[in-house]
Every structure is written in C-alpha cells, then in structure tokens.
Enzyme design. Sequence first.
Site, PDB file in Angstrom:
ATOM      1  N   SER A 135       0.851  -1.203   0.000  1.00 24.37           N
ATOM      2  CA  SER A 135       0.000   0.000   0.000  1.00 24.37           C
ATOM      3  C   SER A 135       0.886   1.251   0.000  1.00 24.37           C
ATOM      4  O   SER A 135       0.389   2.360  -0.229  1.00 24.37           O
ATOM      5  CB  SER A 135      -0.938   0.007   1.207  1.00 24.37           C
ATOM      6  OG  SER A 135      -0.230  -0.279   2.398  1.00 24.37           O
ATOM      7  N   GLU A 151      -8.884  -9.987   3.959  1.00 21.68           N
ATOM      8  CA  GLU A 151      -9.274  -8.614   3.632  1.00 21.68           C
ATOM      9  C   GLU A 151     -10.669  -8.593   3.016  1.00 21.68           C
ATOM     10  O   GLU A 151     -10.965  -9.304   2.054  1.00 21.68           O
ATOM     11  CB  GLU A 151      -8.248  -8.001   2.648  1.00 21.68           C
ATOM     12  CG  GLU A 151      -8.587  -6.567   2.281  1.00 21.68           C
ATOM     13  CD  GLU A 151      -7.423  -5.805   1.647  1.00 21.68           C
ATOM     14  OE1 GLU A 151      -6.293  -6.329   1.586  1.00 21.68           O
ATOM     15  OE2 GLU A 151      -7.667  -4.657   1.215  1.00 21.68           O
TER      16      GLU A 151
HETATM   17  O1  KIV Z   1      -0.406  -3.448   1.706  1.00 15.51           O
HETATM   18  C1  KIV Z   1      -1.130  -3.387   2.716  1.00 15.51           C
HETATM   19  O2  KIV Z   1      -1.219  -2.367   3.391  1.00 15.51           O
HETATM   20  C2  KIV Z   1      -1.897  -4.579   3.073  1.00 15.51           C
HETATM   21  C3  KIV Z   1      -2.905  -4.435   4.170  1.00 15.51           C
HETATM   22  C4  KIV Z   1      -4.109  -3.737   3.659  1.00 15.51           C
HETATM   23  C5  KIV Z   1      -3.241  -5.736   4.795  1.00 15.51           C
HETATM   24  O3  KIV Z   1      -1.721  -5.604   2.510  1.00 15.51           O
END
Ligand code: KIV
Length: 271
Positions: A52, A189
């Site tokens: 992310s 998720e």
């Molecule tokens: O990349 C991320 O932040 C994630 C979370 C949403 C679990 O995979």
Amino acid sequence: MSVHKEVKRVTTHVLQEMKHRGEKISMLTAYDYSMASIVDQSGMDIILVGDSASNVMAGHETTLPITLDQMIYHAASVIRAVNRALVVVDLPFGTYQGDSKEALRSAVRIMKEAEAHAVKLEGGREIKDSIDRILSAGIPVMGHLGLTPQSIYKFGTYTVRAKGEDEAEILIEDAKILEEAGCFALILEKVPAELAAKVAKEVTIPVIGIGAGGNIDGQVLVVHDMLGITQEFSPRFLRRYHNLYEEMRGAFKNYISDVKSGDFPNEKEQY
Ligand code: KIV
C-alpha cells in the site's frame, strides 16, 4: 548493575501463543523510519511494510507499480526504527507469481537487504509452490486472502469478496492449504464477518482481518487511513482515530502566515 530492560520481541511463536490464549493481535502498516518508530513504541505487535506504500507513499492508483527495490528501501527504513514488533514485508506484484525460484530470490533479498522478519504474499493454492520454496529456506510467510489488491484488474472492483457459497468454500480451502504449507498467520481482507470467524475457528494459525469483522484473532489497518491523513478513502470498516489531514494543513497554514508576516523566526529563534 544495568537498569536497561530487554524488550521482549514479538516473534511468530509469540503470535501463536496469543491466538491460543485469545489475546487479540494489533497490526498497522508503516513505510518509513519516523512513523515506524512511533508505531513500535506504542506497543504494536506487527508492523506491515505493505505494498500500500504504492498508494499512500507514491500516489499510484493501485499497488501494482511498486518495485522490489522500492519495497526494500521502505522495509530497511522501518527495520532501523523497530525494537519490539515483528516486521512483515509485502512481496510486490510480479516478484513471486508463477516462478517459485524467483519468489525465493525476492524473499531472500527482502530478508538480507532490509533485514525483515517475514514476508507476505497474496493468494492461495495458485502460489503454493512459491510459498513452499520460501518456507523451505526458513523464511516465515504470512498469507493474504479475500480482497487481494494485486489482482484488482482480474476482479475489477474493491467490493467485499467471498459473499457467495462457492467463493467462501474456496477461501476456506485456501486458508487450510496455507496453514498446512506452514504459513505462520493469515490476512483476510474485506470478507463477510461470519466467514472470517469460521476461518479463524477452523485454522490454528492467527487470522488477522481488515474489513473482516471482530471475531478473529487480530486487526490491521493502513496507518495513513486510521490517522485520517488520507481523506478520499472511506470504506465502512475504517475507524479514523484522528483527523491529521486537518491538523497538518492547519499547522502548514499557520507556518505560511508566520513566514509571510515576518513573525517567524523571532529573536529567540535566531543566532
Ligand atoms: O499493503 C497493505 O497495506 C496490506 C494491508 C491492507 C493488509 O496488505
């Protein structure tokens, strides 16, 4: 006599014990030294260097563009700040699917160059060979099922996953495949709370959710979302603990006004 108290580090074994005694696991993302330092000192159990970062740090629309080198840079910055939490790092899109040897090379780079503690991969049976090979090298693996953002172009939407019986059955089977392969924990998720609770009951490894209800072993959020730095992202599962966007903008406006008026710096703020 030293008064320095040793910090008890969170390990995969500690997480397993937490599940056994019903203690919930706390997990947040971090991508840089300063944020990771605050998150770790708050007593967080797991810090995720999530892909992310592609969205919140680099401004991309999806998680797909971030590279392995960029993930290693973020992970190494986080690791330098952390004394207690277990640091898990996402393997980015295109570095583990389809070729288990490449998956192992990618995971080894993250462990060696960033000195991470574990890696996370998105997917179930279709990436089992990659998971097996990474685990055979002694690298702990966290699974990730349900909404898997690296496959966004396959699904086309970020809506709740596994609402139908068939998809739910496949997800339960995948969770068991990951458990049997040796994953130490699993992220779920955006799946129905009832399904997530069932998975958490049926597998022995900790199940940590994001938009997966409360009857599971722990929760994870993206740090920029829970602090209210991101404004446009507002899914139902997100609880905002602060409105840092407004607070930071207010501080920046005050600074601009002080600079423009000549109020900053004053006599005490100069040499
Ligand atoms: O990349 C991320 O932040 C994630 C979370 C949403 C679990 O995979």
